[in-house]
Design a protein around this motif. Structure first.
Motif, mmCIF file in Angstrom:
data_model
loop_
_atom_site.group_PDB
_atom_site.id
_atom_site.type_symbol
_atom_site.label_atom_id
_atom_site.label_comp_id
_atom_site.label_asym_id
_atom_site.label_seq_id
_atom_site.Cartn_x
_atom_site.Cartn_y
_atom_site.Cartn_z
ATOM 1 N N GLN A 40 27.796 0.940 1.707
ATOM 2 C CA GLN A 40 27.523 -0.177 2.598
ATOM 3 C C GLN A 40 27.248 0.308 4.027
ATOM 4 O OE1 GLN A 40 30.322 -0.028 0.561
ATOM 5 N NE2 GLN A 40 29.330 -1.270 -1.051
ATOM 6 N N ALA A 41 27.894 1.403 4.425
ATOM 7 C CA ALA A 41 27.734 1.909 5.786
ATOM 8 C C ALA A 41 26.548 2.847 5.923
ATOM 9 C CB ALA A 41 29.015 2.624 6.231
ATOM 10 N N ASP A 42 26.294 3.666 4.902
ATOM 11 C CA ASP A 42 25.248 4.684 4.976
ATOM 12 C C ASP A 42 24.537 4.788 3.644
ATOM 13 O OD1 ASP A 42 25.651 5.966 7.688
ATOM 14 O OD2 ASP A 42 27.658 6.239 6.853
ATOM 15 N N ARG A 43 23.239 4.606 3.670
ATOM 16 C CA ARG A 43 22.474 4.763 2.434
ATOM 17 C C ARG A 43 22.469 6.221 1.977
ATOM 18 N NH1 ARG A 43 16.185 2.724 1.428
ATOM 19 N NH2 ARG A 43 16.166 3.116 -0.842
ATOM 20 N N LEU A 44 22.400 7.150 2.926
ATOM 21 C CA LEU A 44 22.391 8.575 2.610
ATOM 22 C C LEU A 44 23.815 9.111 2.679
ATOM 23 C CD1 LEU A 44 20.278 10.819 1.971
ATOM 24 C CD2 LEU A 44 20.471 11.478 4.381
ATOM 25 N N PRO A 45 24.358 9.622 1.556
ATOM 26 C CA PRO A 45 25.731 10.127 1.552
ATOM 27 C C PRO A 45 25.895 11.352 2.451
ATOM 28 C CG PRO A 45 24.965 9.694 -0.685
ATOM 29 C CD PRO A 45 23.766 9.631 0.207
ATOM 30 N N PRO A 46 27.119 11.702 2.813
ATOM 31 C CA PRO A 46 27.369 12.858 3.676
ATOM 32 C C PRO A 46 26.790 14.144 3.082
ATOM 33 C CG PRO A 46 29.356 11.543 3.463
ATOM 34 C CD PRO A 46 28.364 10.988 2.486
ATOM 35 N N GLY A 47 26.178 14.955 3.944
ATOM 36 C CA GLY A 47 25.681 16.265 3.542
ATOM 37 C C GLY A 47 24.380 16.261 2.774
ATOM 38 N N GLN A 48 23.787 15.085 2.551
ATOM 39 C CA GLN A 48 22.558 14.997 1.771
ATOM 40 C C GLN A 48 21.336 15.027 2.681
ATOM 41 O OE1 GLN A 48 24.240 15.618 -1.273
ATOM 42 N NE2 GLN A 48 22.515 14.446 -2.103
ATOM 43 N N ARG A 49 20.204 15.506 2.150
ATOM 44 C CA ARG A 49 18.929 15.472 2.845
ATOM 45 C C ARG A 49 17.938 14.698 1.975
ATOM 46 N NH1 ARG A 49 18.900 20.159 0.005
ATOM 47 N NH2 ARG A 49 16.938 20.741 -1.014
ATOM 48 N N LEU A 50 17.064 13.976 2.613
ATOM 49 C CA LEU A 50 16.122 13.132 1.889
ATOM 50 C C LEU A 50 14.898 13.935 1.486
ATOM 51 C CD1 LEU A 50 15.876 10.177 1.034
ATOM 52 C CD2 LEU A 50 14.601 9.759 3.152
ATOM 53 N N VAL A 51 14.462 13.779 0.217
ATOM 54 C CA VAL A 51 13.243 14.425 -0.276
ATOM 55 C C VAL A 51 12.322 13.347 -0.847
ATOM 56 C CG1 VAL A 51 14.502 16.543 -0.822
ATOM 57 C CG2 VAL A 51 14.119 14.838 -2.623
ATOM 58 N N THR A 52 11.056 13.698 -0.975
ATOM 59 C CA THR A 52 10.095 12.761 -1.559
ATOM 60 C C THR A 52 9.570 13.234 -2.909
ATOM 61 O OG1 THR A 52 8.304 13.800 -0.289
ATOM 62 C CG2 THR A 52 9.374 11.867 0.688
ATOM 63 N N ASP A 53 9.827 14.515 -3.251
ATOM 64 C CA ASP A 53 9.457 14.983 -4.586
ATOM 65 C C ASP A 53 10.641 14.750 -5.525
ATOM 66 O OD1 ASP A 53 11.135 16.826 -3.405
ATOM 67 O OD2 ASP A 53 10.109 18.577 -4.219
ATOM 68 N N PHE A 54 10.552 15.259 -6.738
ATOM 69 C CA PHE A 54 11.633 15.109 -7.712
ATOM 70 C C PHE A 54 11.958 16.509 -8.213
ATOM 71 C CE2 PHE A 54 13.045 12.292 -11.578
ATOM 72 C CZ PHE A 54 14.320 12.813 -11.472
ATOM 73 N N PRO A 55 12.897 17.205 -7.551
ATOM 74 C CA PRO A 55 13.217 18.578 -7.949
ATOM 75 C C PRO A 55 13.667 18.662 -9.404
ATOM 76 C CG PRO A 55 14.179 18.056 -5.812
ATOM 77 C CD PRO A 55 13.648 16.769 -6.367
ATOM 78 N N VAL A 56 13.315 19.761 -10.043
ATOM 79 C CA VAL A 56 13.692 20.007 -11.432
ATOM 80 C C VAL A 56 14.863 20.965 -11.455
ATOM 81 C CG1 VAL A 56 12.971 20.983 -13.642
ATOM 82 C CG2 VAL A 56 11.365 19.621 -12.291
ATOM 83 N N LEU A 57 15.972 20.508 -12.016
ATOM 84 C CA LEU A 57 17.173 21.328 -12.113
ATOM 85 C C LEU A 57 17.698 21.256 -13.541
ATOM 86 C CD1 LEU A 57 18.991 20.270 -8.818
ATOM 87 C CD2 LEU A 57 17.735 22.384 -9.221
ATOM 88 N N ASP A 58 17.886 22.395 -14.154
ATOM 89 C CA ASP A 58 18.494 22.448 -15.478
ATOM 90 C C ASP A 58 19.157 23.808 -15.634
ATOM 91 O OD1 ASP A 58 16.469 24.333 -16.432
ATOM 92 O OD2 ASP A 58 15.117 22.609 -16.607
ATOM 93 N N LEU A 59 19.644 24.089 -16.817
ATOM 94 C CA LEU A 59 20.359 25.340 -17.069
ATOM 95 C C LEU A 59 19.434 26.435 -17.580
ATOM 96 C CD1 LEU A 59 23.573 23.856 -18.712
ATOM 97 C CD2 LEU A 59 23.220 24.516 -16.324
ATOM 98 N N GLY A 60 18.132 26.158 -17.590
ATOM 99 C CA GLY A 60 17.169 27.140 -18.058
ATOM 100 C C GLY A 60 16.637 26.867 -19.447
#
Length: 224
Positions: A40-60
């Motif tokens: 309610q106070a902040d749309r962006l949580p602490p320590g986060q940065r806003l991106v416009t792409d969709f990073p791919v993260l997996d275990l390989g």
């Protein structure tokens, strides 16, 4: 990691160095700011940065799941076990959600449009037994993660098959993945194939490697 089920093939190999580095992040508390907030106070949580792409993260490892072999099983402490094929899954009521996603690696992306089946509709089919209190998601690549049943049963939670109006790509968890937007995105298991309801909690892949069991971004619950 376990072997895949239903004849699904895997490409790639487990990135052991990546896993070790993420475990080190947990031990060292990397990315932690020590701040807390609320949605309610902040749309962006602490320590986060806003991106416009969709990073791919997996275990390989990325499973290749043919639609005619895909199954979504809902098992464990339920009155009616489910084994939905792709046709049956898509015959369920379809919904659209727009929400933000927040990755524990400190990126956030606003206004993602998802299409899929609500968790509440799936739970109505399976009918959890009174003693069911937790959910474990099992993925085709052997990945697991866990949440309380009330988290999975929240209004905005879904099993998504499309993102931004196109079918979900394999690299992002297609054919279908869990989406739990109010928690760090490792809780939103890619390539989901089984939803297990349990009486006792069972920490998943990252939870047993130093990551927080709850994963609330606004409380910065990155690590245990």
């Amino acid at each position: 990691m376990k072997e895949p089920t239903d004849g699904v093939t895997l490409s790639g190999s487990v990135r052991e160095k990546l896993i070790a580095s993420k475990e080190k992040w947990a031990r060292e508390g990397r990315l932690l700011t020590g701040e807390t907030s609320t949605p309610q106070a902040d749309r962006l949580p602490p320590g986060q940065r806003l991106v416009t792409d969709f990073p791919v993260l997996d275990l390989g490892v990325q499973p290749e799941v043919k639609l005619d072999r895909w199954r979504l099983r809902i098992e464990g402490l339920v009155e009616e076990r489910q084994a939905l094929d792709w046709e049956a899954f898509n015959a369920l009521p379809q919904h659209e959600w727009k929400n933000d996603i927040h990755c524990v690696t400190a990126w956030s992306r606003y206004d993602n449009i998802w299409h899929g089946v609500s968790a509440r509709d799936l739970l109505m089919l399976a009918r959890p037994k009174p003693e069911a209190r937790f959910v474990v998601f099992h993925s085709y690549d052997g990945y697991t993660t866990n949440v309380p049943l009330e988290v999975f049963a929240a209004e905005e939670v879904l099993v998504a098959h499309s993102w931004n109006n196109v079918p979900l790509e394999r690299v992002h968890g297609g054919p279908a993945r869990i989406v739990i937007p109010r928690y760090y995105f490792w809780k939103s298991a890619k390539w989901v194939t089984r939803i297990e309801l349990r009486a006792e909690d069972q920490p998943g892949f990252w939870e047993v490697r130093g990551y927080h069991n709850n994963a609330d971004p606004w409380l910065e619950e990155r690590y245990a």
